[in-house]
Each structure stands twice: as C-alpha cells, then as structure tokens.
Scaffold this motif. Sequence first.
Motif, PDB file in Angstrom:
ATOM      1  N   LYS A 124       0.292  15.681  40.732  1.00  0.00           N
ATOM      2  CA  LYS A 124       1.732  16.796  40.865  1.00  0.00           C
ATOM      3  C   LYS A 124       2.727  16.092  41.845  1.00  0.00           C
ATOM      4  O   LYS A 124       3.917  16.486  41.205  1.00  0.00           O
ATOM      5  N   ALA A 125       2.490  14.979  42.641  1.00  0.00           N
ATOM      6  CA  ALA A 125       3.790  14.406  43.267  1.00  0.00           C
ATOM      7  C   ALA A 125       4.692  13.589  42.232  1.00  0.00           C
ATOM      8  O   ALA A 125       5.779  13.848  42.463  1.00  0.00           O
ATOM      9  N   TRP A 126       4.180  12.817  41.421  1.00  0.00           N
ATOM     10  CA  TRP A 126       4.769  12.386  40.488  1.00  0.00           C
ATOM     11  C   TRP A 126       5.746  13.352  39.631  1.00  0.00           C
ATOM     12  O   TRP A 126       6.973  13.148  39.029  1.00  0.00           O
ATOM     13  N   GLU A 127       5.124  14.443  39.152  1.00  0.00           N
ATOM     14  CA  GLU A 127       5.692  15.402  38.180  1.00  0.00           C
ATOM     15  C   GLU A 127       7.037  16.013  39.024  1.00  0.00           C
ATOM     16  O   GLU A 127       8.027  16.431  38.524  1.00  0.00           O
ATOM     17  N   GLU A 128       6.570  16.159  40.437  1.00  0.00           N
ATOM     18  CA  GLU A 128       7.892  16.818  41.109  1.00  0.00           C
ATOM     19  C   GLU A 128       8.972  15.942  41.308  1.00  0.00           C
ATOM     20  O   GLU A 128      10.147  16.464  41.381  1.00  0.00           O
ATOM     21  N   TRP A 129       8.662  14.535  41.424  1.00  0.00           N
ATOM     22  CA  TRP A 129       9.916  13.527  41.679  1.00  0.00           C
ATOM     23  C   TRP A 129      10.563  13.747  40.361  1.00  0.00           C
ATOM     24  O   TRP A 129      11.869  13.646  40.128  1.00  0.00           O
ATOM     25  N   LEU A 130       9.845  13.686  39.326  1.00  0.00           N
ATOM     26  CA  LEU A 130      10.583  13.392  37.896  1.00  0.00           C
ATOM     27  C   LEU A 130      11.293  14.732  37.494  1.00  0.00           C
ATOM     28  O   LEU A 130      12.402  14.799  37.055  1.00  0.00           O
ATOM     29  N   ALA A 131      10.691  15.934  38.215  1.00  0.00           N
ATOM     30  CA  ALA A 131      11.543  17.297  37.868  1.00  0.00           C
ATOM     31  C   ALA A 131      12.770  17.365  38.434  1.00  0.00           C
ATOM     32  O   ALA A 131      13.568  17.993  38.042  1.00  0.00           O
ATOM     33  N   LEU A 132      13.038  16.543  39.720  1.00  0.00           N
ATOM     34  CA  LEU A 132      14.289  16.855  40.171  1.00  0.00           C
ATOM     35  C   LEU A 132      15.210  15.384  40.020  1.00  0.00           C
ATOM     36  O   LEU A 132      16.382  15.319  40.511  1.00  0.00           O
ATOM     37  N   ASP A 133      14.690  14.452  39.479  1.00  0.00           N
ATOM     38  CA  ASP A 133      15.318  13.123  39.083  1.00  0.00           C
ATOM     39  C   ASP A 133      16.655  13.511  38.126  1.00  0.00           C
ATOM     40  O   ASP A 133      16.693  14.078  37.295  1.00  0.00           O
ATOM     41  N   GLY A 134      17.763  12.900  38.832  1.00  0.00           N
ATOM     42  CA  GLY A 134      19.087  13.250  38.324  1.00  0.00           C
ATOM     43  C   GLY A 134      19.739  14.476  38.522  1.00  0.00           C
ATOM     44  O   GLY A 134      20.941  14.665  37.721  1.00  0.00           O
ATOM     45  N   LYS A 135      19.050  15.298  39.221  1.00  0.00           N
ATOM     46  CA  LYS A 135      19.815  16.768  39.326  1.00  0.00           C
ATOM     47  C   LYS A 135      20.458  17.003  40.773  1.00  0.00           C
ATOM     48  O   LYS A 135      19.853  16.036  41.682  1.00  0.00           O
ATOM     49  N   LEU A 136      21.343  17.653  40.884  1.00  0.00           N
ATOM     50  CA  LEU A 136      22.001  17.993  41.994  1.00  0.00           C
ATOM     51  C   LEU A 136      21.650  19.326  42.450  1.00  0.00           C
ATOM     52  O   LEU A 136      22.013  20.311  41.823  1.00  0.00           O
ATOM     53  N   VAL A 137      20.976  19.553  43.731  1.00  0.00           N
ATOM     54  CA  VAL A 137      20.814  20.925  44.288  1.00  0.00           C
ATOM     55  C   VAL A 137      21.530  21.211  45.729  1.00  0.00           C
ATOM     56  O   VAL A 137      21.957  20.114  46.226  1.00  0.00           O
ATOM     57  N   ASP A 138      21.359  22.421  46.087  1.00  0.00           N
ATOM     58  CA  ASP A 138      22.127  22.748  47.377  1.00  0.00           C
ATOM     59  C   ASP A 138      21.165  22.103  48.542  1.00  0.00           C
ATOM     60  O   ASP A 138      20.099  21.433  48.205  1.00  0.00           O
TER      61      ASP A 138
END
Length: 277
Positions: A124-138
Amino acid sequence: MTDYSTELVSAPGEAQTIIDTAVRTTTPHELKPGKVYAFNTPRGIHQVDLTGPEYTGTLRRKNGTATVRDAASFLTYYAKHHDDASEVYSDVEQLTVTAVLDAHTADGPRFGGHRLRLQLRRTKAWEEWLALDGKLVDQDRFANFLEDQLPYLETPDAATMLEIAQSIKATTKAEFQSSSRLQSGERKFAYVEDTKASAGAKGDLAVPETFVIAVPPFEGADAYRMTARFKYRIDRGQLTLGFKLEQPEERARAAFADVLAQIAEGIDTPVLNGTPA
C-alpha cells in the motif's frame, strides 16, 4: 436342426421374458474400484467406470494452480511437489514466477496442469508514493501525506520531516511571494501571513530540495531506497507542493530481480524468461 432364431422371432415377447429372467437371477458379483467393467445386456453393452476419485478415494493426478505471495512460500511448495522435469518461468512485466510442476519430459508429454504461481503484490505504501509522484497538491494535503508516510522517511529523519509538515500546515493561509535556494540545499519560500493588514507578518518556509525514502515495493520484500526531489509552484500567492521519485520502476525491477535470485538459489532448475504454454 432346430431353428431357434425362427422361434424367437415368432415369439419375441416370450424370448425377452426368458432373457430378463436370466439376467435377474444371475448371481451378483462385487466390482472392485479402480477398474472399468463391461456387460452384455438386452439393450447392448453397458459400461461401469469405477476409476474416478469418488470410487478410489484418490485423484488420478495432481491438478490446479497454487498462488503464493513471497519467495519463501514458493520454495516451500516447490520443494514438496517438483520433480526432475519441472520448469520455472519468470515474467518481470507481470511480476510473476510460474512453476509447471508436471511439465513435459524429454521422453514424452505430460499434463502440465499442476502449477505454482508467485504473484507479487505491491504494498500500500509503494502505491501511495507512486500515486502522488510528479503531482502538485495543496499544502494541507502534502503535509498530511508526509505525516502518514513518516515510517518510510529516511533522510532527513522522520522527526525533521514532521517539523516540516507542521510548518507547511501552519502557513496554509499565507500568501507566498518568492522562493530561493539556500547554500544548505534547502528551498526557502518567503510569505506574508496577513495581506489585508497594513503590515502583514512575514516569514520563511524552508524545505529540503531532496529527501530519501525507503519503501518495500512488494509484500514480503525488503525496503528499497529512493530519492525524491521536491517540486513546487507559486501561483497568485498560493503554494502547491509535490515530489518526483527517481526511477521508481527501476527500483521495482531490482526488487523483482532480488526475489528471482532468492528463488534461483533454492531450486535445482534454471529459471526461464517468459511464460509457460
């Protein structure tokens, strides 16, 4: 000579009665499981197949596919069921290792129906890091993400990253005006907390340009280190944050290669690159 066929034709009902009576009065014989029997009957040959597992109590052959989640489980099952003709295949794209335990021999075919499959599952941790990889959030979302991932933050350490996350949360309502790179390798963001006042309180938010995480790609696998580079954008005073992981898929491939090496060391057959027929 008496023509019996003519007599039977002339009296078919009587002949059939004689045959049925003979069949009913025949002494029954016990049939043994594991064999096939055939009998002549008035309606033709009748076959009784007693070779099935419901009669013998055992299956004709091993069949089915067992799925495991780590190399240790794969080796345990393989050691119990393999033979000299068993084959093993790896597929890095599917993250699978498949053993055909009853593969064809050099002398002839076999069923190939008893298989063992290692299907690696991403954590789950690996998928969470990949899900936010390269994105900008508030700021708030980014800070919450860092707090949730503290166990996987290596450099700076978790305590330092927690302070950074709390600082990011504390400035969510500030207006950011500029950014600069410090000699220490950090990125400094200048902000004004209250722009409506005649003289708003000013401050700086510092974050490291890079940080290192250690995350296990697969269940049951070791953690692998990756460098993450901070990304940001200031638009109309609003700061958005994110990160870019360095070659996460290469790390996943390296982790798969290590799992494959562990399997190869524990078996006595070469691992083929591909998928079985």
